[in-house]
Design a protein around this motif. Structure first.
Motif, short mmCIF file in Angstrom:
data_model
loop_
_atom_site.label_atom_id
_atom_site.label_comp_id
_atom_site.label_asym_id
_atom_site.label_seq_id
_atom_site.Cartn_x
_atom_site.Cartn_y
_atom_site.Cartn_z
N ASP A 10 0.81 -1.21 0.00
CA ASP A 10 0.00 0.00 0.00
C ASP A 10 0.85 1.26 0.00
O ASP A 10 0.33 2.38 0.18
N GLY A 11 2.16 1.12 -0.21
CA GLY A 11 3.03 2.28 -0.31
C GLY A 11 3.58 2.78 1.01
O GLY A 11 4.32 3.75 1.04
N VAL A 12 3.25 2.13 2.11
CA VAL A 12 3.74 2.55 3.42
C VAL A 12 5.17 2.05 3.58
O VAL A 12 5.44 0.85 3.40
N PRO A 13 6.14 2.92 3.87
CA PRO A 13 7.52 2.49 3.99
C PRO A 13 7.72 1.55 5.18
O PRO A 13 7.13 1.75 6.25
N ASP A 14 8.52 0.55 4.99
CA ASP A 14 8.83 -0.41 6.03
C ASP A 14 10.24 -0.11 6.53
O ASP A 14 11.21 -0.72 6.08
N LEU A 15 10.35 0.86 7.43
CA LEU A 15 11.66 1.27 7.92
C LEU A 15 12.17 0.25 8.93
O LEU A 15 11.47 -0.07 9.88
N PRO A 16 13.37 -0.26 8.75
CA PRO A 16 13.88 -1.30 9.65
C PRO A 16 14.08 -0.77 11.07
O PRO A 16 14.51 0.38 11.27
N ALA A 17 13.77 -1.61 12.04
CA ALA A 17 13.92 -1.23 13.45
C ALA A 17 15.40 -1.24 13.84
O ALA A 17 16.25 -1.84 13.18
N MET A 18 15.70 -0.56 14.93
CA MET A 18 17.06 -0.55 15.45
C MET A 18 17.42 -1.96 15.92
O MET A 18 16.62 -2.61 16.61
N PRO A 19 18.59 -2.48 15.55
CA PRO A 19 19.00 -3.79 16.05
C PRO A 19 18.97 -3.84 17.58
O PRO A 19 19.38 -2.89 18.25
N GLY A 20 18.49 -4.95 18.12
CA GLY A 20 18.31 -5.04 19.56
C GLY A 20 19.59 -4.91 20.36
O GLY A 20 19.58 -4.39 21.49
N ALA A 40 24.04 3.23 16.42
CA ALA A 40 22.69 3.79 16.46
C ALA A 40 22.57 5.01 15.55
O ALA A 40 21.59 5.17 14.82
N LEU A 41 23.57 5.88 15.59
CA LEU A 41 23.55 7.07 14.75
C LEU A 41 23.64 6.71 13.27
O LEU A 41 22.98 7.33 12.43
N ALA A 42 24.45 5.71 12.93
CA ALA A 42 24.56 5.28 11.54
C ALA A 42 23.22 4.74 11.03
O ALA A 42 22.81 5.02 9.90
N HIS A 43 22.54 3.97 11.87
CA HIS A 43 21.23 3.43 11.49
C HIS A 43 20.22 4.56 11.27
O HIS A 43 19.48 4.57 10.28
N LEU A 44 20.20 5.52 12.19
CA LEU A 44 19.29 6.65 12.06
C LEU A 44 19.61 7.48 10.81
O LEU A 44 18.70 7.95 10.13
N ASP A 50 15.25 8.44 3.78
CA ASP A 50 14.03 7.99 3.10
C ASP A 50 13.12 9.19 2.87
O ASP A 50 12.73 9.88 3.80
N PRO A 51 12.74 9.45 1.61
CA PRO A 51 11.91 10.64 1.32
C PRO A 51 10.51 10.57 1.92
O PRO A 51 9.84 11.59 1.99
N ALA A 52 10.09 9.38 2.33
CA ALA A 52 8.76 9.27 2.93
C ALA A 52 8.72 9.81 4.36
O ALA A 52 7.64 10.07 4.90
N LEU A 53 9.88 9.99 4.97
CA LEU A 53 9.94 10.41 6.37
C LEU A 53 9.80 11.92 6.49
O LEU A 53 10.61 12.66 5.92
N PRO A 54 8.80 12.42 7.22
CA PRO A 54 8.68 13.87 7.44
C PRO A 54 9.66 14.33 8.52
O PRO A 54 9.36 14.32 9.71
N GLY A 212 18.31 7.33 22.73
CA GLY A 212 17.56 8.37 22.04
C GLY A 212 17.41 8.08 20.56
O GLY A 212 16.35 8.32 19.97
N ALA A 213 18.47 7.57 19.94
CA ALA A 213 18.37 7.20 18.53
C ALA A 213 17.39 6.06 18.33
O ALA A 213 16.66 6.02 17.33
N GLY A 214 17.35 5.13 19.29
CA GLY A 214 16.35 4.06 19.22
C GLY A 214 14.94 4.61 19.27
O GLY A 214 14.06 4.16 18.51
N GLN A 215 14.70 5.58 20.15
CA GLN A 215 13.38 6.22 20.20
C GLN A 215 13.08 6.93 18.89
O GLN A 215 11.95 6.87 18.38
N ALA A 216 14.08 7.59 18.34
CA ALA A 216 13.88 8.33 17.08
C ALA A 216 13.56 7.39 15.93
O ALA A 216 12.71 7.70 15.08
N VAL A 217 14.22 6.23 15.89
CA VAL A 217 13.97 5.27 14.82
C VAL A 217 12.54 4.73 14.90
O VAL A 217 11.83 4.63 13.89
#
Length: 300
Positions: A10-20, A40-44, A50-54, A212-217
């Motif tokens: 449906d076009g919704v981006p599937d952004l990968p979660a932060m590795p545990g 964490a910063l590299a993942h973020l 991603d252009p879908a992210l506001p 904090g980066a985990g929360q942001a992701v």
């Protein structure tokens, strides 16, 4: 930089979660904490491409979380709902109170590009030369430079927690090459850590960045999905000023109908703004954030 390309049908981006492993378990060695915060910063950084992210909305919602931490550090108990009310339901020119002023400071800080002049306008009591030297400081890691800036302000002004945290996150963002401040240290640093100095404070900052980066992701993934729904609903809107309204909702944590009407002055009355907001709620593109029948606030 490689961009994430995974999207659902449906076009919704599937952004990968932060590795545990990035945020899992207590870390006592500063080297290990630095490795985790860097990962964490590299993942973020990848997700932010991603252009879908506001991105503006992500920064503003993280600013709300950072303001809540700062309010708590100042010994106050206002949660996010009270902070939103203090900022958005105060008439222009009126005093929004201590909590509202803290949220306003954070909201202004994440809106302006990171620069000496921009930060000087929001960081009262922090000299411009201190801001300049902090942004230009060298150091082994971006987090280490941010910790030095944090300690420097707190040493001179132990009660200046909010200004110190804003500058620390500004230094971190600047060191990473980001144009705007992204609250990361501030959303996760424990208030008691503000009393630490030296390597202990640096270790606490590395831990806070990983958390904090985990929360942001996690927040980025949620906002990207919501933004897709908002953009899909936009063509269904017929109200004058609707396009501008959609832009605001994709950039701000919360919007009051009266403020929306002011932003599109000449195109929309207060009543029309309320109708537009309720229409977007019906379309599943917007949420009413307060649960009240009056003095409502809306956001993704």
């Amino acid at each position: 930089m490689r961009k994430p390309r995974s999207h659902s049908p449906d076009g919704v981006p599937d952004l990968p979660a932060m590795p545990g492993w990035v945020g899992g378990g207590a870390v006592e060695a500063i080297e290990t904490a630095a490795f985790r915060s860097g990962a964490a910063l590299a993942h973020l950084q990848v997700l932010a491409a991603d252009p879908a992210l506001p991105l503006a909305l992500l920064r503003d919602r993280l600013a709300l979380a950072a303001a809540e931490v700062c309010v708590g550090a100042a010994g106050r108990r206002e949660g996010q709902a009270a902070l939103r009310d203090a900022l958005h339901l105060t008439k222009p020119g009126d005093d929004s109170g201590p909590a509202g002023r803290i949220l306003r400071l954070w909201s202004q800080a994440v809106t302006r590009p990171v620069s000496v002049g921009g930060l000087a306008k929001v960081l009262e009591g922090v000299p411009a030369d201190r801001i300049a030297s902090s942004l230009d400081a060298g150091g082994a890691t971006p987090v280490g430079r941010a910790a030095v800036a944090l300690e420097s302000v707190l040493t001179d002004s132990p009660r200046g927690e909010t200004a110190a945290l804003v500058l620390a996150d500004a230094v971190l963002s600047h060191s990473l090459g980001w144009d705007h401040l992204v609250p990361l240290i501030s959303v996760a640093l424990r208030p008691r850590a503000l009393r630490l100095r030296g390597d202990e404070l640096r270790l606490a900052c590395h831990r806070a960045v990983a958390e904090g980066a985990g929360q942001a992701v996690a927040l980025a993934a949620d906002l990207a999905r919501r933004a897709v729904r908002m953009r899909a609903a936009a063509p269904k809107l017929r109200a004058k000023g609707a396009a501008r309204a959609v832009e605001l909702f994709l950039a701000r944590d919360a919007v009051a109908p009266a403020a929306l009407a002011r932003e599109v002055q000449g195109s929309m009355s207060d009543r029309a703004a309320r109708r537009l907001c309720d229409r977007l709620v019906d379309l599943g593109a917007l949420r009413e954030l307060t649960g009240r029948d009056t003095f409502r606030l809306y956001g993704l």
